[in-house]
Design an enzyme around this catalytic site. Structure first.
Site, PDB file in Angstrom:
ATOM      1  N   ASP A  16     -10.231   0.210  10.570  1.00 49.97           N
ATOM      2  CA  ASP A  16      -9.768  -0.574  12.240  1.00 49.97           C
ATOM      3  C   ASP A  16     -10.878   0.024  12.421  1.00 49.97           C
ATOM      4  OD1 ASP A  16      -6.397   0.867  13.143  1.00 49.97           O
ATOM      5  OD2 ASP A  16      -8.176   1.621  14.415  1.00 49.97           O
ATOM      6  N   GLU A  20      -6.513   2.207   7.153  1.00 48.86           N
ATOM      7  CA  GLU A  20      -6.631   2.390   8.213  1.00 48.86           C
ATOM      8  C   GLU A  20      -6.305   3.824   9.306  1.00 48.86           C
ATOM      9  OE1 GLU A  20      -1.551   0.954   8.052  1.00 48.86           O
ATOM     10  OE2 GLU A  20      -2.276   2.450  10.459  1.00 48.86           O
ATOM     11  N   GLU A  34       0.149  -0.980   0.229  1.00 52.54           N
ATOM     12  CA  GLU A  34      -0.359  -0.590   1.295  1.00 52.54           C
ATOM     13  C   GLU A  34      -0.050   0.738   1.773  1.00 52.54           C
ATOM     14  OE1 GLU A  34      -1.025  -3.029   4.570  1.00 52.54           O
ATOM     15  OE2 GLU A  34      -1.393  -2.085   5.578  1.00 52.54           O
ATOM     16  N   LYS A  52       7.387  -3.565   5.613  1.00 57.65           N
ATOM     17  CA  LYS A  52       7.171  -2.378   5.372  1.00 57.65           C
ATOM     18  C   LYS A  52       8.194  -1.820   4.527  1.00 57.65           C
ATOM     19  CE  LYS A  52       4.275  -1.385   9.627  1.00 57.65           C
ATOM     20  NZ  LYS A  52       2.737  -1.454   9.077  1.00 57.65           N
ATOM     21  N   HIS A 109      -6.436  -4.426   9.524  1.00 57.80           N
ATOM     22  CA  HIS A 109      -5.890  -3.277   9.740  1.00 57.80           C
ATOM     23  C   HIS A 109      -5.421  -3.758  11.521  1.00 57.80           C
ATOM     24  CE1 HIS A 109      -3.501   0.144  12.564  1.00 57.80           C
ATOM     25  NE2 HIS A 109      -2.237  -0.378  12.161  1.00 57.80           N
ATOM     26  N   ASP A 125       3.785  -2.349   2.326  1.00 58.45           N
ATOM     27  CA  ASP A 125       3.117  -1.419   3.272  1.00 58.45           C
ATOM     28  C   ASP A 125       3.968   0.152   3.693  1.00 58.45           C
ATOM     29  OD1 ASP A 125       2.556   0.759   5.394  1.00 58.45           O
ATOM     30  OD2 ASP A 125       1.977  -1.067   6.374  1.00 58.45           O
TER      31      ASP A 125
END
Lengths: 458, 458
Positions: free
Chosen positions: B324, B301, B275, B221, B351, B249
């Site tokens: 997703d 997602e 992402e 992240k 995802h 992400d």
């Protein structure tokens, strides 16, 4: 030292009008709407009230009410919003809670519920200031107006500096435009002639009446059957003559190729715009429709948020931006959209109708004229003449023009008797059923019971 | 003559796990999620059950439950879905009710709720057929698969004929690929090392562990602080070496210019993809990010529906499509998205994580391999190792690969004890509070009370 007032509670009422019984509001995608509102009332310790609503067309209105209740803790207990800073903070809290954001982000039920609460806070604040919302906004400094906007995801198209420049450029003429607005009103167009449920005779009669009433633009629903649309548009054109604009509205019925083919066929009757030709999410599709046929493109009543409007403008996908007062997150997000449209030089022609949408959105268009775009050129607010009788400060349209509201607030307060009578499913209108006599008078409180609405405790 | 089974009821449970107490799942936009599910159980007269869920991160899970209840009348009382035609009809009814459509259209809470119900129907149908959902799908004819898809708004990018051609091209190899899938599994990547809440030592330890466990890709992240991200990415790269992919992400944290600047800085550490660099609604923004910096772009997602995916592909905005399982309207809409991605030649990398998303989405990726794209090249399913213990048929990842589910259904059934223990707000885990001992054993039914869930009567 000023005494701080506090929001003590949020009520939400599931109010539905059985409009499907008459086919008012019927179009190619919405054959039998029951115009409804998730109606919100904020109450303060000092006795203040703020009113807002989310418009739906029936089933699912309860889901919006549930979303309002989920958001209510962000409103209850905070100081009663009064300033631009208060209203900006509330808007931010309602749209950026990290857990609730997952439900959108910034779209659909949760976003609409946030909008109803934000708008109720604007009603409260403007009422406290003794001004209608359009004038309350138009009295704010350019800096305060910029502070209302969440610029996240906008900066590739509109920066705070861009916004400030737009607002400062419009500042010198504010007073003169406000005076003209009060004297002349703001142009309206009417959709009443054009519902798909009307037969040809009704269409002709109502189109003629619209012109007699002073409207210079009407709108027809299209998209269910091409031959019908050709006939209806021809009839309307013959009725109103070449000098009155006829917009057409497909309510998202088509794919791109359908829209291009259909509008190429309708083009000889000079429709003024084609509204919602395809999915409201389809920015690239709208751009393809705009370049593929000769009629101008309008959309926005279902655009989920400012990011979608940003892209419609960036892609050159629209000739008219149709803001809706109750789909995005309230006044704050609509100020962002007005500024985006001004930046790209695209006129804003608000969507209205439904329940309370005329009442709300007139304030935003009037603010746009006075303090943002500075013009009414090519701009017109939709008007539909129904359900206004349920509001205490209804929109007034005369001579084809919205008259500037003078009462303080957002014109969003519903009559207590209407809220009680049409509450779903337990109000007397619904209990009585389609053929029953609701017998509205006996037993109804003149004011709604503060605890009778689904109140969310502090 | 076959006896027709009937859906007799829909339960929905508000199930929440207090994950915020440990900062598992923390990222730049979601600092303290409580991973949650609006968990749906369909029951049939013959004793069948179908399980589905909508994942949320806490507050607002009740709003999704309300939307499920609003949609339940479209499910209760209908014949138990068993065939492609049944599942197509249910999907259409849940997404195209003219009144409920106003709540989206096709986005946000109402759409997610439709997805939970559609997925529960797939669980029911596949269980009835004795097949895991991936194999149930892969056993359908190309014509039946095409019939599942709602092509509205897609025809400028994907027609039924296009879809049929894609599926027919993949048909000859289905059996061989299914055999390879059962033998080899499907590549996974892990996000467990990279939560923002982890300190550097934890990041290094978990990254090393991931490689030891056989993963060839991890994810970090990013987006809260550039210096932190540079340090963490350098540490991760030093730990895993050049041969292991590191995706990053940003969870929608940036505007376009931020994303370009930030990723230009991170590029020397060779992130595999960036992402969600910006708003999931911003198709044009993703295209600008993709062209403005050297790292490949992934998103999906939070993409609201097939129309957004269509545009991401049309605009060349993404290198990877991240479906997703529980945001769009279930299996049917994801089949549409898989076909769109195949048409544009863009790999699908689902995802997962959250609650039950690994369990669900593995079926879709495996179906894609067997019967749509026909390849696992550049494709990988996200894996997060938490909360699987609450499912009766949990996802199994060994050696860095998802193992093909063999049990019939959608792997979506939660353990009754978990549903009872974590039900919000009245389950013992929530009643006990953050420091309490939930004392899970006494007093809990081994099976959930069929009427204890918020059952919607027939």
């Amino acid at each position: 030292m000023a005494v701080t007032d506090t929001v003590t509670g949020v009520e939400v009422h599931d109010v539905r009008f059985p409009t499907s019984r008459e086919l008012t509001g019927s179009d190619a995608m919405n054959p039998d709407p029951d115009y409804s509102a998730a109606y919100v009332v904020l109450r303060t310790a000092a006795g203040g009230r703020g009113h807002g609503l989310c418009f739906t067309i029936g089933r699912g209105n309860d889901v919006v009410c549930a979303a309002v209740r989920a958001l209510a803790p962000y409103v209850t207990g905070r100081p009663a919003p009064a300033t631009a800073a208060d209203l900006a903070a509330l808007h931010r809290d309602l749209t950026h809670d990290s857990q609730l954001r997952w439900l959108g982000p910034e779209k659909g039920v949760a976003h609409m519920a946030a909008g109803a609460l934000v708008n109720a806070a604007w009603d409260l604040a403007a009422t406290g200031a003794g001004l209608p919302v359009w004038a309350f906004l138009a009295a704010m400094s350019p800096e305060d107006l910029v502070s209302l906007v969440d610029f996240r995801y906008l900066s590739d198209a509109l920066t705070p500096d861009d916004a400030l420049a737009i607002l400062r450029a419009a500042e010198p003429g504010r007073a003169a435009r406000a005076a003209r607005l009060k004297a002349e009103g703001y142009p309206a167009y009417t959709t009443s002639p054009g519902w798909l449920g009307h037969d040809d005779a009704t269409l002709v009669r109502l189109a003629r009446q619209a012109v007699a009433d002073g409207f210079r633009q009407i709108k027809l629903k299209v998209g269910a059957d091409l031959d019908d649309d050709l006939r209806r548009l021809r009839l309307a054109r013959e009725t109103v003559g070449p000098g009155v604009r006829i917009a057409v509205d497909a309510n998202q019925r088509w794919d791109v190729a359908d829209a291009v083919r259909w509008m190429t066929e309708l083009a000889p009757y000079e429709p003024y715009w084609i509204e919602e030709p395809t999915s409201p999410d389809d920015v690239l599709g709208h751009a393809a429709v705009r370049s593929g046929q000769p009629v101008r493109v309008a959309t926005g009543e279902h655009a989920a948020n400012r990011v979608v409007f940003k892209q419609l403008l960036q892609a050159g996908a629209v000739d008219f931006v149709q803001i809706d007062a109750a789909r995005v997150a309230g006044v704050n997000e609509n100020v962002a959209i007005l500024l985006l449209a001004a930046k790209y030089g695209v006129p804003v022609c608000p969507h209205a109708g439904g329940v309370g949408l005329c009442e709300l959105v007139q304030h935003l268009a009037m603010f746009d004229y006075v303090a943002v775009s500075g013009t009414r050129r090519d701009r017109v607010i939709e008007y539909v003449d129904h359900l206004h009788e349920h509001f205490t400060d209804p929109a007034v349209v005369t001579g084809g023009r919205y008259r500037a509201p003078t009462a303080p607030g957002f014109s969003a307060r519903m009559k207590p008797l209407s809220v009680a009578a049409y509450r779903f499913p337990d109000g007397p209108v619904w209990r009585a059923g389609p053929d029953g006599d609701p017998d509205l008078d006996p037993g109804l409180d003149p004011e709604p019971d503060p605890t009778g609405g689904q109140e969310v405790p502090e």
